[in-house]
Design a protein around this motif. Sequence first.
Motif, PDB file in Angstrom:
ATOM      1  N   GLU A  21       0.829  -1.199   0.000  1.00 33.41           N
ATOM      2  CA  GLU A  21       0.000   0.000   0.000  1.00 33.41           C
ATOM      3  C   GLU A  21       0.872   1.262   0.000  1.00 33.41           C
ATOM      4  O   GLU A  21       0.587   2.223  -0.726  1.00 33.41           O
ATOM      5  CB  GLU A  21      -0.940  -0.013   1.213  1.00 33.41           C
ATOM      6  N   GLU A  22       1.938   1.239   0.783  1.00 34.29           N
ATOM      7  CA  GLU A  22       2.858   2.380   0.782  1.00 34.29           C
ATOM      8  C   GLU A  22       3.506   2.554  -0.587  1.00 34.29           C
ATOM      9  O   GLU A  22       3.658   3.675  -1.074  1.00 34.29           O
ATOM     10  CB  GLU A  22       3.927   2.183   1.854  1.00 34.29           C
ATOM     11  N   ARG A  60       2.243   1.607  -3.470  1.00 31.85           N
ATOM     12  CA  ARG A  60       1.221   2.113  -4.397  1.00 31.85           C
ATOM     13  C   ARG A  60       1.054   3.622  -4.248  1.00 31.85           C
ATOM     14  O   ARG A  60       0.948   4.347  -5.244  1.00 31.85           O
ATOM     15  CB  ARG A  60      -0.102   1.407  -4.148  1.00 31.85           C
ATOM     16  N   LYS A  61       1.026   4.082  -2.998  1.00 30.49           N
ATOM     17  CA  LYS A  61       0.913   5.528  -2.764  1.00 30.49           C
ATOM     18  C   LYS A  61       2.114   6.257  -3.354  1.00 30.49           C
ATOM     19  O   LYS A  61       1.970   7.289  -4.015  1.00 30.49           O
ATOM     20  CB  LYS A  61       0.811   5.819  -1.270  1.00 30.49           C
ATOM     21  N   GLN A  72       4.029   5.207  -5.772  1.00 28.44           N
ATOM     22  CA  GLN A  72       3.973   5.128  -7.231  1.00 28.44           C
ATOM     23  C   GLN A  72       3.029   6.190  -7.784  1.00 28.44           C
ATOM     24  O   GLN A  72       3.338   6.850  -8.782  1.00 28.44           O
ATOM     25  CB  GLN A  72       3.509   3.733  -7.655  1.00 28.44           C
ATOM     26  N   LYS A  73       1.882   6.368  -7.149  1.00 36.88           N
ATOM     27  CA  LYS A  73       0.938   7.391  -7.599  1.00 36.88           C
ATOM     28  C   LYS A  73       1.569   8.782  -7.500  1.00 36.88           C
ATOM     29  O   LYS A  73       1.402   9.606  -8.401  1.00 36.88           O
ATOM     30  CB  LYS A  73      -0.348   7.331  -6.780  1.00 36.88           C
ATOM     31  N   GLU A  74       2.294   9.027  -6.406  1.00 34.51           N
ATOM     32  CA  GLU A  74       2.951  10.327  -6.245  1.00 34.51           C
ATOM     33  C   GLU A  74       4.001  10.552  -7.337  1.00 34.51           C
ATOM     34  O   GLU A  74       4.085  11.634  -7.911  1.00 34.51           O
ATOM     35  CB  GLU A  74       3.602  10.422  -4.866  1.00 34.51           C
ATOM     36  N   GLU A 105       4.137   9.086 -10.305  1.00 30.56           N
ATOM     37  CA  GLU A 105       3.472   9.239 -11.601  1.00 30.56           C
ATOM     38  C   GLU A 105       2.895  10.640 -11.766  1.00 30.56           C
ATOM     39  O   GLU A 105       3.009  11.246 -12.829  1.00 30.56           O
ATOM     40  CB  GLU A 105       2.373   8.191 -11.757  1.00 30.56           C
ATOM     41  N   SER A 106       2.282  11.156 -10.723  1.00 35.31           N
ATOM     42  CA  SER A 106       1.724  12.505 -10.824  1.00 35.31           C
ATOM     43  C   SER A 106       2.841  13.538 -10.980  1.00 35.31           C
ATOM     44  O   SER A 106       2.705  14.494 -11.758  1.00 35.31           O
ATOM     45  CB  SER A 106       0.857  12.823  -9.606  1.00 35.31           C
ATOM     46  N   GLN A 165       4.011  13.321 -14.571  1.00 37.18           N
ATOM     47  CA  GLN A 165       3.058  13.963 -15.481  1.00 37.18           C
ATOM     48  C   GLN A 165       3.163  15.480 -15.388  1.00 37.18           C
ATOM     49  O   GLN A 165       3.142  16.174 -16.411  1.00 37.18           O
ATOM     50  CB  GLN A 165       1.635  13.506 -15.164  1.00 37.18           C
TER      51      GLN A 165
END
Length: 167
Positions: free
Chosen positions: A57-58, A60-61, A63-65, A67-68, A71
């Motif tokens: 879960e950490e 994934r968080k 990875q989202k950070e 990726e953003s 971008q």
Amino acid sequence: MIDLGLTKLALIGAVALIVIGPKDLPKVARMAGTLFGRAQRYISQVKSEVSREIEMEELRKMQKEVESAAQNFEQDIHKEFSEAQQELNELVQPDSNSIYSAYDHRASASSEEMMAKAKNFRRRKVAKTSNIPHWYKSRHGHRSQVISGAARMAKHRVNRSTSSSFF
């Protein structure tokens, strides 16, 4: 956890000896030990799975950070590139009477010709430029020209029509 001291364990053992009997006590103790070991393994597996899920879960968080952020960085780069290209187009507007007209005529040459020239130049440059002197190359058999693998094989191929047969 339960606080089991030496006196409590001795009391439990004495009661078990009286209730179960000396004949069946080793079997019961073995079974209790295996059940206790299974319980410990199960608890450790559950703990490891929970910790892995927390780590996932950490990640994934994170990875989202990332990726953003990537971008946002990509958008900023595209924005800066378009602004720079727009400024460059505003600054450089070639007229037909300007010095750029000769350049535009040269730029209209086909890109394949330019790529072929660049490839030929690189090939000759790689073959010629080196820190090793020519006398050393010729003495030790270094290649002075770049040739393809097929050309090297053809160089050493035996011509069957001119070779004599031994049988």
